[in-house]
Design a protein around this motif. Structure first.
Motif, PDB file in Angstrom:
ATOM      1  N   THR A 169       0.846  -1.184   0.000  1.00  0.00           N
ATOM      2  CA  THR A 169       0.000   0.000   0.000  1.00  0.00           C
ATOM      3  C   THR A 169       0.884   1.238   0.000  1.00  0.00           C
ATOM      4  O   THR A 169       1.815   1.342   0.798  1.00  0.00           O
ATOM      5  N   TYR A 170       0.586   2.169  -0.891  1.00  0.00           N
ATOM      6  CA  TYR A 170       1.359   3.408  -0.972  1.00  0.00           C
ATOM      7  C   TYR A 170       0.860   4.399   0.069  1.00  0.00           C
ATOM      8  O   TYR A 170      -0.341   4.641   0.184  1.00  0.00           O
ATOM      9  N   THR A 171       1.786   4.973   0.827  1.00  0.00           N
ATOM     10  CA  THR A 171       1.453   6.051   1.751  1.00  0.00           C
ATOM     11  C   THR A 171       2.379   7.222   1.456  1.00  0.00           C
ATOM     12  O   THR A 171       3.591   7.047   1.337  1.00  0.00           O
ATOM     13  N   LYS A 226      -7.634  14.280  -3.448  1.00  0.00           N
ATOM     14  CA  LYS A 226      -6.403  13.719  -3.999  1.00  0.00           C
ATOM     15  C   LYS A 226      -6.362  12.204  -3.790  1.00  0.00           C
ATOM     16  O   LYS A 226      -6.814  11.698  -2.769  1.00  0.00           O
ATOM     17  N   PRO A 227      -5.792  11.473  -4.735  1.00  0.00           N
ATOM     18  CA  PRO A 227      -5.676  10.021  -4.555  1.00  0.00           C
ATOM     19  C   PRO A 227      -4.685   9.639  -3.469  1.00  0.00           C
ATOM     20  O   PRO A 227      -4.702   8.507  -2.979  1.00  0.00           O
ATOM     21  N   THR A 228      -3.830  10.559  -3.058  1.00  0.00           N
ATOM     22  CA  THR A 228      -2.837  10.266  -2.016  1.00  0.00           C
ATOM     23  C   THR A 228      -3.306  10.723  -0.638  1.00  0.00           C
ATOM     24  O   THR A 228      -2.492  10.866   0.267  1.00  0.00           O
ATOM     25  N   TRP A 229      -4.606  10.943  -0.465  1.00  0.00           N
ATOM     26  CA  TRP A 229      -5.131  11.424   0.813  1.00  0.00           C
ATOM     27  C   TRP A 229      -4.808  10.443   1.926  1.00  0.00           C
ATOM     28  O   TRP A 229      -4.920   9.228   1.771  1.00  0.00           O
ATOM     29  N   SER A 230      -4.378  11.009   3.041  1.00  0.00           N
ATOM     30  CA  SER A 230      -4.064  10.205   4.212  1.00  0.00           C
ATOM     31  C   SER A 230      -4.594  10.949   5.436  1.00  0.00           C
ATOM     32  O   SER A 230      -4.376  12.156   5.567  1.00  0.00           O
ATOM     33  N   PRO A 231      -5.286  10.269   6.346  1.00  0.00           N
ATOM     34  CA  PRO A 231      -5.890  10.967   7.476  1.00  0.00           C
ATOM     35  C   PRO A 231      -4.878  11.534   8.474  1.00  0.00           C
ATOM     36  O   PRO A 231      -5.204  12.440   9.226  1.00  0.00           O
ATOM     37  N   ASN A 232      -3.646  11.054   8.442  1.00  0.00           N
ATOM     38  CA  ASN A 232      -2.672  11.533   9.416  1.00  0.00           C
ATOM     39  C   ASN A 232      -1.796  12.658   8.883  1.00  0.00           C
ATOM     40  O   ASN A 232      -0.982  13.194   9.615  1.00  0.00           O
ATOM     41  N   ARG A 289       4.451  10.665   2.002  1.00  0.00           N
ATOM     42  CA  ARG A 289       5.227  11.286   3.082  1.00  0.00           C
ATOM     43  C   ARG A 289       4.955  12.779   3.054  1.00  0.00           C
ATOM     44  O   ARG A 289       4.519  13.333   2.048  1.00  0.00           O
ATOM     45  N   ALA A 290       5.245  13.441   4.160  1.00  0.00           N
ATOM     46  CA  ALA A 290       4.996  14.881   4.245  1.00  0.00           C
ATOM     47  C   ALA A 290       5.824  15.650   3.217  1.00  0.00           C
ATOM     48  O   ALA A 290       5.396  16.686   2.706  1.00  0.00           O
ATOM     49  N   SER A 291       6.994  15.157   2.888  1.00  0.00           N
ATOM     50  CA  SER A 291       7.846  15.846   1.919  1.00  0.00           C
ATOM     51  C   SER A 291       7.356  15.675   0.477  1.00  0.00           C
ATOM     52  O   SER A 291       7.748  16.426  -0.410  1.00  0.00           O
ATOM     53  N   GLU A 292       6.488  14.707   0.225  1.00  0.00           N
ATOM     54  CA  GLU A 292       5.992  14.440  -1.125  1.00  0.00           C
ATOM     55  C   GLU A 292       4.701  15.178  -1.455  1.00  0.00           C
ATOM     56  O   GLU A 292       4.239  15.122  -2.587  1.00  0.00           O
ATOM     57  N   ILE A 293       4.114  15.869  -0.497  1.00  0.00           N
ATOM     58  CA  ILE A 293       2.828  16.526  -0.704  1.00  0.00           C
ATOM     59  C   ILE A 293       3.016  17.803  -1.520  1.00  0.00           C
ATOM     60  O   ILE A 293       3.843  18.652  -1.190  1.00  0.00           O
ATOM     61  N   GLU A 294       2.259  17.917  -2.589  1.00  0.00           N
ATOM     62  CA  GLU A 294       2.265  19.118  -3.419  1.00  0.00           C
ATOM     63  C   GLU A 294       0.964  19.868  -3.202  1.00  0.00           C
ATOM     64  O   GLU A 294      -0.110  19.294  -3.296  1.00  0.00           O
ATOM     65  N   ARG A 295       1.074  21.149  -2.915  1.00  0.00           N
ATOM     66  CA  ARG A 295      -0.120  21.958  -2.660  1.00  0.00           C
ATOM     67  C   ARG A 295      -0.426  22.825  -3.879  1.00  0.00           C
ATOM     68  O   ARG A 295       0.459  23.373  -4.504  1.00  0.00           O
TER      69      ARG A 295
END
Length: 74
Positions: free
Chosen positions: A5-7, A43-49, A9-15
């Motif tokens: 499963t892909y999760t 976004k498909p990379t949404w993560s609750p944390n 990282r905070a550094s990979e988030i593009e705003r």
């Protein structure tokens, strides 16, 4: 076969920036859509944390559509 499963990282988030015109739009529906984008759930990379939301600018907020009862009571 890749079963991992892909999760993100905070550094990979593009705003991104979204500009919304609120003219003649319903208050509750617009607020729901804006909250959805701010939380990053579109976004498909949404993560609750992680905070993966985007920035939203609302134009013409004075011209938003509300019912007569809501306009006088709120």
């Amino acid at each position: 076969m890749n079963d991992k499963t892909y999760t993100a990282r905070a550094s990979e988030i593009e705003r991104s920036w979204f500009v919304v015109d609120a003219t003649d739009q319903t208050l509750g529906r617009l607020a729901t859509r804006v909250a959805f984008v701010l939380a990053g759930k579109h976004k498909p990379t949404w993560s609750p944390n992680l905070d993966g939301g985007d920035h939203v600018i609302v134009l013409n907020a004075k011209k938003i559509s509300v019912s007569a009862a809501k306009l006088t009571t709120k």
